[in-house]
Write an enzyme that holds these catalytic residues in place. Structure first.
Site, PDB file in Angstrom:
ATOM      1  N   GLY A  94      45.068  53.683 -92.472  1.00  0.00           N
ATOM      2  CA  GLY A  94      44.647  55.030 -92.107  1.00  0.00           C
ATOM      3  C   GLY A  94      43.130  55.118 -92.039  1.00  0.00           C
ATOM      4  N   GLY A  95      42.530  55.660 -93.089  1.00  0.00           N
ATOM      5  CA  GLY A  95      41.085  55.931 -93.122  1.00  0.00           C
ATOM      6  C   GLY A  95      40.214  54.791 -92.616  1.00  0.00           C
ATOM      7  N   GLY A 123      45.577  57.269 -98.844  1.00  0.00           N
ATOM      8  CA  GLY A 123      44.351  58.066 -98.894  1.00  0.00           C
ATOM      9  C   GLY A 123      43.821  58.315-100.296  1.00  0.00           C
ATOM     10  N   TRP A 155      45.151  56.669 -86.754  1.00  0.00           N
ATOM     11  CA  TRP A 155      44.006  57.590 -86.837  1.00  0.00           C
ATOM     12  C   TRP A 155      44.410  58.972 -87.361  1.00  0.00           C
ATOM     13  CZ3 TRP A 155      40.754  56.650 -81.688  1.00  0.00           C
ATOM     14  CH2 TRP A 155      40.086  55.430 -81.814  1.00  0.00           C
ATOM     15  N   GLU A 207      54.931  52.210 -97.091  1.00  0.00           N
ATOM     16  CA  GLU A 207      53.734  52.932 -97.520  1.00  0.00           C
ATOM     17  C   GLU A 207      54.057  53.782 -98.751  1.00  0.00           C
ATOM     18  OE1 GLU A 207      50.746  53.511 -94.072  1.00  0.00           O
ATOM     19  OE2 GLU A 207      52.186  55.130 -93.951  1.00  0.00           O
ATOM     20  N   GLU A 239      53.699  61.599 -94.094  1.00  0.00           N
ATOM     21  CA  GLU A 239      53.079  62.907 -93.821  1.00  0.00           C
ATOM     22  C   GLU A 239      53.966  63.748 -92.910  1.00  0.00           C
ATOM     23  OE1 GLU A 239      49.272  61.331 -92.653  1.00  0.00           O
ATOM     24  OE2 GLU A 239      48.917  60.734 -94.736  1.00  0.00           O
TER      25      GLU A 239
END
Ligand code: 13P
Length: 251
Positions: A233-234, A173, A12, A167, A99
């Site tokens: 993710g999203g 994203g 999330w 990834e 990230e």
């Protein structure tokens, strides 16, 4: 030969306050209403929601965390340890997400120390690796990914305490994804490195793909060779979408 049980994990990221618990509950409901999926499912919410999600006691959805400190306790103001998230109910901890590598300048040595802390806390590390767009354009994908992996994975990594998350940074994203052939190629290279280093257990170590996974592309990506699940993710923020990805593992 046995094959690993796939893992579909939702990350999330820095999204979700208590309202988001509703989506977790919806997901649990969707999973209980459908024919059972042939995969493990996990949601890694922000730290603040781990205990609340774990308190739901869902058997079909594990709870995880997105990071931890390399020490289990001590004078590190503002940090959270693997022991703390394990105590709150986390069964998985993501370490080395791109990230974190970018925003906090985390390098592979630190990621390895974090993975070791995850093992000490008795939970499973999802160790992430991946190349940037310029590295890919320069033809360095395999060198970068295997290089990160070599340093980020502790020597005592096993198929029980570790999952590798591949990834590609440029696919996160962005809606862009590698081709299925590209995913198969790098996952197969990762598999080779795991088997070389860990022997037979390297065949059972899960390698999951992340980067713009959606219900519409999940089935195709998940059938690529040596892909043992997804890191999402999203599309994990909405129960309906995440369930649509898990659909790739229903008969
Ligand atoms: P997206 O699915 O939003 O591309 O994010 C992937 C990711 O970074 C999961 O850890």
């Amino acid at each position: 030969m046995d094959t690993p049980t796939p893992l579909v994990a939702g990350n999330w990221k820095m999204n979700g306050t208590s309202d988001q618990i509703t989506e977790f509950k919806k997901l649990v409901q969707l999973l209980s209403g459908n024919s059972s999926a042939q995969c493990q499912v996990a949601i890694c919410p922000p730290f603040t929601l781990i205990a609340a999600l774990a308190a739901e006691g869902a058997e079909s959805v594990h709870v995880g965390a997105q990071d931890c400190h390399a020490e289990l306790s001590g004078a590190h103001t503002g940090d959270i340890s693997a022991a703390m998230v394990a105590d709150a109910g986390a069964k998985f901890i993501i370490v080395g997400h791109s990230e974190r590598r970018a925003d906090h300048e985390e390098g592979s040595e630190l990621i390895r120390a974090k993975a070791q802390a995850v093992y000490k806390a008795g939970v499973t590390a999802i160790v992430c690796v991946g190349e940037t767009e310029s590295e890919r354009d320069a033809g360095k994908t395999e060198d970068v990914v295997l290089g990160q992996l070599l340093i980020s994975l502790p020597d005592d990594a096993t198929s029980t305490n570790t999952v590798v998350g591949y990834e590609p940074v440029w696919a996160i994203g962005t809606g862009k994804t590698p081709t299925v052939a590209d995913v198969a190629e790098i996952h197969t290279a990762i598999r080779g490195a795991l088997v070389e280093r860990f022997g037979d257990d390297g065949h059972m170590l899960r390698i999951i793909y992340g980067g713009s996974v959606k219900p519409s592309n999940a089935k195709e990506l998940m059938t690529a060779e040596n892909v043992d699940g997804a890191l999402v993710g999203g599309a994990s923020l909405k129960a309906q979408d995440f369930n649509g990805i898990i659909e790739a593992y229903r008969a």
